[in-house]
Design an enzyme around this catalytic site. Structure first.
Site, short mmCIF file in Angstrom:
data_model
loop_
_atom_site.label_atom_id
_atom_site.label_comp_id
_atom_site.label_asym_id
_atom_site.label_seq_id
_atom_site.Cartn_x
_atom_site.Cartn_y
_atom_site.Cartn_z
N HIS A 169 3.33 2.44 1.20
CA HIS A 169 2.28 2.10 0.24
C HIS A 169 2.89 1.64 -1.08
CE1 HIS A 169 2.55 5.43 -2.76
NE2 HIS A 169 3.12 6.08 -1.75
N CYS A 170 2.08 0.92 -1.85
CA CYS A 170 2.40 0.60 -3.24
C CYS A 170 1.15 0.97 -4.04
CB CYS A 170 2.81 -0.87 -3.39
SG CYS A 170 1.71 -2.07 -2.61
N GLN A 171 0.83 0.21 -5.06
CA GLN A 171 -0.35 0.55 -5.85
C GLN A 171 -1.64 0.30 -5.06
OE1 GLN A 171 -0.15 1.32 -9.52
NE2 GLN A 171 -2.20 2.11 -9.13
N SER A 222 4.22 -3.51 -0.48
CA SER A 222 4.34 -2.81 0.81
C SER A 222 4.00 -3.75 1.97
CB SER A 222 3.42 -1.58 0.83
OG SER A 222 2.09 -1.92 0.47
#
EC number: 3.1.3.16
Length: 482
Positions: free
Chosen positions: A407-409, A415
């Site tokens: 995941h990222c933001q 991601s």
């Protein structure tokens, strides 16, 4: 040097490129003498002449320090002189010499003593650059002057007319100045994207070192733009209503200024995409259309085929759910990384956090193996340096029979890029195939143009054997694609 009474114009060669308004031009009236009664040192004034300054049609020529202005004569010399033409405007005879101010067309003024300024009581000695619209001007004007607008309904009529006549090539060239991610989500049909979101590209465009054509994101757009000499150019952003109020740092201002410097007369879509979509959403696309994209300065090579052209509707990024890309590989966002119950239900035991700032949620519980890849979603971020490290961590989870969440933001760019690269590494998928596969599972993905360029370079290395593929054991869940 005053104009000759026998000529209509005087051509002056200058030793270096200058702006017309920087010449501080004023006629030397010393030879005319004074009109004061009783003066015998000079003959009386019998006439005055008002001249206007016109900039010759100049072009940019290369030099060691960047672009230099030079004659439009075909020569390749960066030291070629600049030519300014002074056209004489004969005025009615007058007996007075008036002290005044020579005001340039862009608003700056220069005051000369009475003994050095020849003026006319009806017309000020105006130095107005009125040559070709392509004449370069050093410096950036504070506001855009004389930019015309086009209303959404008028643009829609033009597009519909071209569509009905089956001659789309005869329609206007439409330029989208918004960030690439916004363009990816939605844009006017046929619009080409101008990638000037980063400071370097903006500065180079302002300085004239590159043109708008250099920043178009796809080959199809470049080919269309090359044929614009007989076409209208329509530029838009998200919601601009008054082009004259756009600040110089905004991409719209920079693009308009560059186009005018190249001799074009662009129109601005009033209200931008927001206004256009209110009544003409059927003339908008909600997808990424990218052929042979490249990041200026990023060294990205060309894509080999077109990416997906349409999706049912604009994706809802905020409400996107955790997405299984493969039976053991999940792509999500910050909220998904906090959802302990869902992660345990999906047998997730490994987590890759592709941010510099988000915490490693639940780390203190000791329930997950974590890896942080500190990356930002920017045009300068080298994400490829983390590819192999991420692949090894994903393989470790796979071999342990555990699921992995990356995941990222928002689970949109960083991601998603790593997931696409992983599929390319462990299958024979091209970048386009891998992108389509992930996009089909999670429609909101939108790697920024910089990351797309890195994926293209990665694909090239895979094809050339610089980076080996790992094809055994085969990945489960992609058999119908590969």
């Amino acid at each position: 040097m005053p104009p000759s009474p026998l000529d209509d114009r005087v051509v002056v060669a200058l030793s270096r490129p200058v702006r017309p308004q920087d010449l501080n031009l004023c006629l030397d009236s010393s030879y005319l003498g004074s009109a004061a009664p009783g003066s015998t040192s000079h003959p009386p004034v019998i006439a005055t002449t008002v001249v206007s300054l016109k900039a010759a049609n100049l072009t940019y020529m290369p030099s060691s320090s960047g672009s230099a202005r030079s004659l439009n004569c075909g020569c390749s010399s960066a030291s070629c002189c600049t030519v300014a033409t002074y056209d004489k405007d004969n005025q009615a005879p007058t007996q007075a010499i008036a002290a005044g101010t020579a005001t340039t067309a862009i608003g700056s003024s220069t005051t000369c003593p009475a003994s050095q300024m020849v003026n006319n009581s009806e017309n000020a000695g105006s130095l107005s650059p009125s040559g070709g619209v392509g004449s370069p001007m050093a410096g950036t004007p504070k506001q855009l002057a004389s930019i015309k607008i086009i209303y959404p309904n008028d643009l829609a009529k033009k597009m519909t007319k071209c569509s009905k006549s089956h001659l789309p090539s005869q329609g206007p060239v439409i330029i989208d100045c918004r960030p690439f991610m916004e363009y990816n989500k939605s844009h006017i049909q046929g619009a080409v994207h101008i990638n000037c979101a980063d400071k370097i590209s903006r500065r180079r465009l302002q300085q004239g070192k590159i043109t708008v054509l250099d920043l178009i994101s796809c080959r199809e757009g470049k080919d269309s733009f090359k044929r614009i000499f007989s076409k209208e150019i329509i530029v838009y952003d998200e919601n601009t209503n008054e082009p004259s109020r756009v600040v110089p740092s905004q991409p719209l201002h920079i693009v308009l200024e560059s186009l005018k410097r190249e001799g074009k007369e662009p129109l601005v879509l009033k209200g931008g995409l927001s206004s256009f979509k209110q009544n003409h959403e059927n003339l908008c696309d909600n997808s990424l259309q990218l052929q042979e994209c490249r990041e200026v300065g990023g060294g990205a090579s060309a894509a080999s085929s077109m990416l997906p052209q349409s999706i049912p509707s604009t994706p809802d990024i905020e409400n996107a759910e955790l997405t299984p890309i493969l039976p053991f590989l999940f792509l999500g966002n910050e909220q998904d990384a906090q959802d302990l119950e869902t992660m345990q239900r999906l047998n997730i035991g490994y987590v890759i956090n592709v941010t510099t700032h988000l915490p490693l949620y639940h780390y203190e519980k000791g329930l997950f193996n974590y890896k942080r890849l500190p990356a930002t979603d920017s045009n300068k971020q080298n994400l490829r340096q983390y590819f192999e490290e991420a692949f090894e961590f994903i393989e470790e989870a796979h071999q342990c029979g555990k699921g992995l969440l990356i995941h990222c933001q928002a689970g949109v760019s960083r991601s998603a890029t790593i997931v696409i690269a992983y599929l390319m590494k462990h299958t024979r998928m091209t970048m386009t195939d891998a992108y389509k596969f992930v996009k089909g599972k999670r429609p909101i993905i939108s790697p920024n143009l910089n990351f797309m360029g890195q994926l293209l370079e990665f694909e090239e290395d895979l094809n050339n054997g610089v980076t080996p593929r790992i094809l055994t054991p085969k990945l489960m869940g992609v058999e119908t694609v590969v």
